[in-house]
Design an enzyme around this catalytic site. Structure first.
Site, PDB file in Angstrom:
ATOM      1  N   ASN A   4      46.628  94.184 -67.501  1.00 26.63           N
ATOM      2  CA  ASN A   4      45.470  93.626 -68.516  1.00 26.63           C
ATOM      3  C   ASN A   4      45.120  94.705 -69.394  1.00 26.63           C
ATOM      4  O   ASN A   4      43.993  95.214 -69.487  1.00 26.63           O
ATOM      5  CB  ASN A   4      44.255  93.273 -67.465  1.00 26.63           C
ATOM      6  CG  ASN A   4      43.768  94.505 -66.951  1.00 26.63           C
ATOM      7  OD1 ASN A   4      44.510  95.450 -66.291  1.00 26.63           O
ATOM      8  ND2 ASN A   4      42.375  94.282 -66.435  1.00 26.63           N
ATOM      9  N   ASP A  11      42.646 100.301 -57.514  1.00 30.61           N
ATOM     10  CA  ASP A  11      41.878  99.733 -58.579  1.00 30.61           C
ATOM     11  C   ASP A  11      41.290 100.667 -59.428  1.00 30.61           C
ATOM     12  O   ASP A  11      40.111 100.226 -59.871  1.00 30.61           O
ATOM     13  CB  ASP A  11      41.083  98.713 -57.975  1.00 30.61           C
ATOM     14  CG  ASP A  11      40.694  97.572 -58.897  1.00 30.61           C
ATOM     15  OD1 ASP A  11      41.399  97.656 -60.166  1.00 30.61           O
ATOM     16  OD2 ASP A  11      39.991  96.775 -58.602  1.00 30.61           O
ATOM     17  N   HIS A  42      42.492  94.643 -53.111  1.00 28.15           N
ATOM     18  CA  HIS A  42      41.034  94.958 -52.763  1.00 28.15           C
ATOM     19  C   HIS A  42      40.330  93.865 -51.804  1.00 28.15           C
ATOM     20  O   HIS A  42      39.568  93.237 -52.334  1.00 28.15           O
ATOM     21  CB  HIS A  42      40.591  95.165 -54.014  1.00 28.15           C
ATOM     22  CG  HIS A  42      40.898  94.387 -55.230  1.00 28.15           C
ATOM     23  ND1 HIS A  42      40.812  92.770 -55.379  1.00 28.15           N
ATOM     24  CD2 HIS A  42      40.889  94.586 -56.279  1.00 28.15           C
ATOM     25  CE1 HIS A  42      41.040  92.477 -56.251  1.00 28.15           C
ATOM     26  NE2 HIS A  42      41.211  93.471 -57.202  1.00 28.15           N
ATOM     27  N   HIS A  83      44.576  88.916 -57.143  1.00 30.38           N
ATOM     28  CA  HIS A  83      43.230  89.470 -57.300  1.00 30.38           C
ATOM     29  C   HIS A  83      42.546  88.128 -56.799  1.00 30.38           C
ATOM     30  O   HIS A  83      42.738  87.070 -57.438  1.00 30.38           O
ATOM     31  CB  HIS A  83      42.802  89.765 -58.626  1.00 30.38           C
ATOM     32  CG  HIS A  83      41.362  89.807 -58.762  1.00 30.38           C
ATOM     33  ND1 HIS A  83      40.718  91.125 -59.366  1.00 30.38           N
ATOM     34  CD2 HIS A  83      40.537  89.105 -58.372  1.00 30.38           C
ATOM     35  CE1 HIS A  83      39.472  90.951 -59.379  1.00 30.38           C
ATOM     36  NE2 HIS A  83      38.927  89.940 -58.893  1.00 30.38           N
ATOM     37  N   HIS A 121      47.765 100.196 -57.637  1.00 29.24           N
ATOM     38  CA  HIS A 121      46.692  99.220 -58.297  1.00 29.24           C
ATOM     39  C   HIS A 121      46.124 100.519 -59.315  1.00 29.24           C
ATOM     40  O   HIS A 121      44.774 100.876 -58.958  1.00 29.24           O
ATOM     41  CB  HIS A 121      45.796  98.821 -57.262  1.00 29.24           C
ATOM     42  CG  HIS A 121      45.022  97.762 -57.991  1.00 29.24           C
ATOM     43  ND1 HIS A 121      44.649  96.571 -57.337  1.00 29.24           N
ATOM     44  CD2 HIS A 121      44.716  97.433 -59.096  1.00 29.24           C
ATOM     45  CE1 HIS A 121      43.739  95.860 -58.160  1.00 29.24           C
ATOM     46  NE2 HIS A 121      43.835  96.327 -59.127  1.00 29.24           N
ATOM     47  N   PHE A 178      45.603 101.918 -66.434  1.00 28.55           N
ATOM     48  CA  PHE A 178      45.490 103.125 -67.371  1.00 28.55           C
ATOM     49  C   PHE A 178      45.347 102.913 -68.736  1.00 28.55           C
ATOM     50  O   PHE A 178      45.347 103.573 -69.617  1.00 28.55           O
ATOM     51  CB  PHE A 178      46.781 103.784 -67.223  1.00 28.55           C
ATOM     52  CG  PHE A 178      46.886 104.716 -65.815  1.00 28.55           C
ATOM     53  CD1 PHE A 178      45.669 105.096 -65.038  1.00 28.55           C
ATOM     54  CD2 PHE A 178      48.008 105.365 -65.377  1.00 28.55           C
ATOM     55  CE1 PHE A 178      45.644 105.653 -64.094  1.00 28.55           C
ATOM     56  CE2 PHE A 178      47.947 106.068 -64.139  1.00 28.55           C
ATOM     57  CZ  PHE A 178      46.827 106.318 -63.626  1.00 28.55           C
TER      58      PHE A 178
HETATM   59  C1  NCD Z   1      39.245  95.650 -63.207  1.00 28.51           C
HETATM   60  C2  NCD Z   1      39.518  96.116 -64.814  1.00 28.51           C
HETATM   61  O1  NCD Z   1      38.301  96.895 -65.363  1.00 28.51           O
HETATM   62  O2  NCD Z   1      40.526  96.004 -65.438  1.00 28.51           O
HETATM   63  N1  NCD Z   1      38.083  95.157 -63.011  1.00 28.51           N
HETATM   64  C3  NCD Z   1      37.468  95.456 -61.689  1.00 28.51           C
HETATM   65  O3  NCD Z   1      36.397  95.343 -61.631  1.00 28.51           O
HETATM   66  N2  NCD Z   1      38.463  95.647 -60.559  1.00 28.51           N
HETATM   67  C4  NCD Z   1      40.125  94.166 -63.303  1.00 28.51           C
HETATM   68  C5  NCD Z   1      40.416  93.654 -62.151  1.00 28.51           C
HETATM   69  O4  NCD Z   1      41.636  94.145 -61.631  1.00 28.51           O
HETATM   70  O5  NCD Z   1      39.738  92.974 -61.542  1.00 28.51           O
HETATM   71 ZN    ZN Z   2      41.598  93.342 -59.389  1.00 23.68          ZN
END
Ligand code: NCD
Ligand code: ZN
Length: 417
Positions: free
Chosen positions: A89, A283, A218, A171, A55, A58
């Site tokens: 994303n 993450d 997560h 998620h 996770h 980048f």
């Molecule tokens: C992630 C992001 O910034 O890409 N942010 C987060 O708070 N974990 C997006 C996500 O995976 O929820």
């Molecule tokens: Zn997430």
């Protein structure tokens, strides 16, 4: 054959061994002594499998002021992570075959470690065209990137992914449980996106899941874990395991799902150490300092962590609050299994992705050490054990804690081991 010598974690135990690596970068032999070959002797240092982080974000393409593939994979390598799976994303998001192919072409030759790419199907109908992705990500609620899908689409995506045995990573937050909270603090953020929203989302997932592989990203609390059905795998992040909402991080600690209370954190840690959580994944979601310095409500959620995951947990191994076996399982063996890549274990036939550790070398984490493009880490000042040497398929990519080779990373297709 090249030979690496040290105290090797092999089949659940540490023992002095020689690891032979063939031309293709695969582990070809593991024996007490492999005679007649040139040896790289690491003495009494530990040799462990390189980390597999399922996770990371980048930010490439489109958000490269935060991170990019060369910088993110360099940080991964110096933290001992030799395989990453990168989230969809980006800008544009990886929701079509064209976007996936463009991303693939763009990152090729620019990664310091091996990598897999996620796609984010928005409908069941888009699943076939995204079959080249290693795995799928589904957002059950809005987070950075706005890729959330409703229950109808989620059900279709799970149904279409199952016969392809494609891993679906969720998620899991349910926005129906979100609340307004004006406190502009980390505790307020946790009230705004409460634990119940995770529990409800996981229940929805349990209801819609077919018989394909599903993984919950997560989890932040034991209540969420309790809702996870048999056969669904789970991950915890180092920030939910080691930080809580009382830390003076302001928006630099703002993340989805949020940091929880000290009690929740401790309970999550205990569950993790006891083996109730399959893997650790970071993450890693960097944003620039400028963005994080915006008023709390506007600052984006997400924090970086790919370089500090193994070091922070190795510090816990040294403190004997985490077993070495659990560490290897959660950071390497299980994530490799879940993604389906020939990594994560020191075994003949696997890729020779290896890290060399001296557990006495405890250092303080600084932004300089982790080299993120964003220039900050929420773990600043905490202690970690960084690898001295890192091998990717037998090639040194980190030496004396410094990245020394770039661009050797290859794409992994997943579902192959
Ligand atoms: C992630 C992001 O910034 O890409 N942010 C987060 O708070 N974990 C997006 C996500 O995976 O929820
Ligand atoms: Zn997430």
């Amino acid at each position: 054959m090249r030979v690496l010598r040290g105290r090797v974690f092999y089949r659940g135990r540490v023992e002095p061994l020689d690891v032979g690596v063939d031309e293709a970068g695969k582990i070809a032999a593991i024996r007490k002594v492999i005679a007649g070959e040139e040896v790289e002797d690491h003495g009494d240092r530990l040799i462990l499998p390189g980390g597999v982080d399922l996770h990371v974000h980048f930010r490439d393409p489109g958000l490269t002021e935060k991170e990019d593939f060369p910088s993110g994979t360099r940080s991964a390598a110096l933290g001992g992570v030799t395989t990453v799976a990168d989230m969809p994303n980006t800008r544009p998001p990886v929701t079509t075959r064209d976007a996936l192919r463009e991303k693939e072409a763009r990152v090729r030759g620019r990664a310091a470690v091996d990598y897999a790419l996620y796609a984010a199907p928005r409908t069941g109908a888009s699943v076939p065209e995204l079959s080249e992705a290693a795995a799928f990500k589904v957002y059950m609620a809005e987070s950075t990137g706005g890729l959330q899908v409703g229950e109808g689409a989620l059900g279709e995506i799970l149904e279409a992914a199952a016969p392809r045995k494609k891993l679906v990573v969720a998620h899991a937050e349910d926005a129906r449980r979100f609340q307004k909270d004006e406190a502009a603090t980390l505790a307020g953020h946790s009230r705004a996106r409460p634990k119940e929203s995770e529990v409800d989302a996981i229940r929805t997932l349990a209801k819609l899941r077919g018989d394909g592989p599903v993984h919950v990203a997560h989890v932040t609390c034991v209540e969420a874990l309790d809702a996870v059905p048999e056969g669904v795998t789970t991950e915890a992040t180092p920030h939910h395991l080691l930080l809580d909402h009382t830390r003076p991080l302001k928006a630099f600690g703002k993340v989805n799902p949020p940091l929880r209370s000290p009690e929740d954190r401790q309970a999550l840690w205990d569950a993790f150490a006891a083996g109730r959580i399959d893997i650790v994944a970071t993450d890693h979601a960097p944003h620039t300092r400028e963005e994080k310095e915006e008023p709390f409500g506007e600052a984006p959620s997400g924090l970086p962590g790919v370089a500090t995951s193994l070091p922070l947990l190795l510090r816990q191994v040294r403190a004997e609050t985490l077993s070495l076996e659990r560490f290897v399982d959660a950071t390497a063996a299980r994530p490799a299994e879940i993604l389906g890549v020939p990594k994560g274990r020191i075994e003949v036939g696997r890729d020779a992705d290896l890290i060399v550790i001296d557990a006495r070398e405890v250092v303080r984490i600084t932004p300089r050490r982790v080299r993120y493009k964003c220039g900050w880490t929420p773990f600043e000042g905490m202690e970690g054990v960084f690898p001295r040497t890192v091998y990717l398929r037998g090639e040194r990519v980190v030496e004396d804690g410094e990245p020394i080779a770039e661009g050797l990373g290859r794409r992994l297709s997943g579902n192959e081991a």
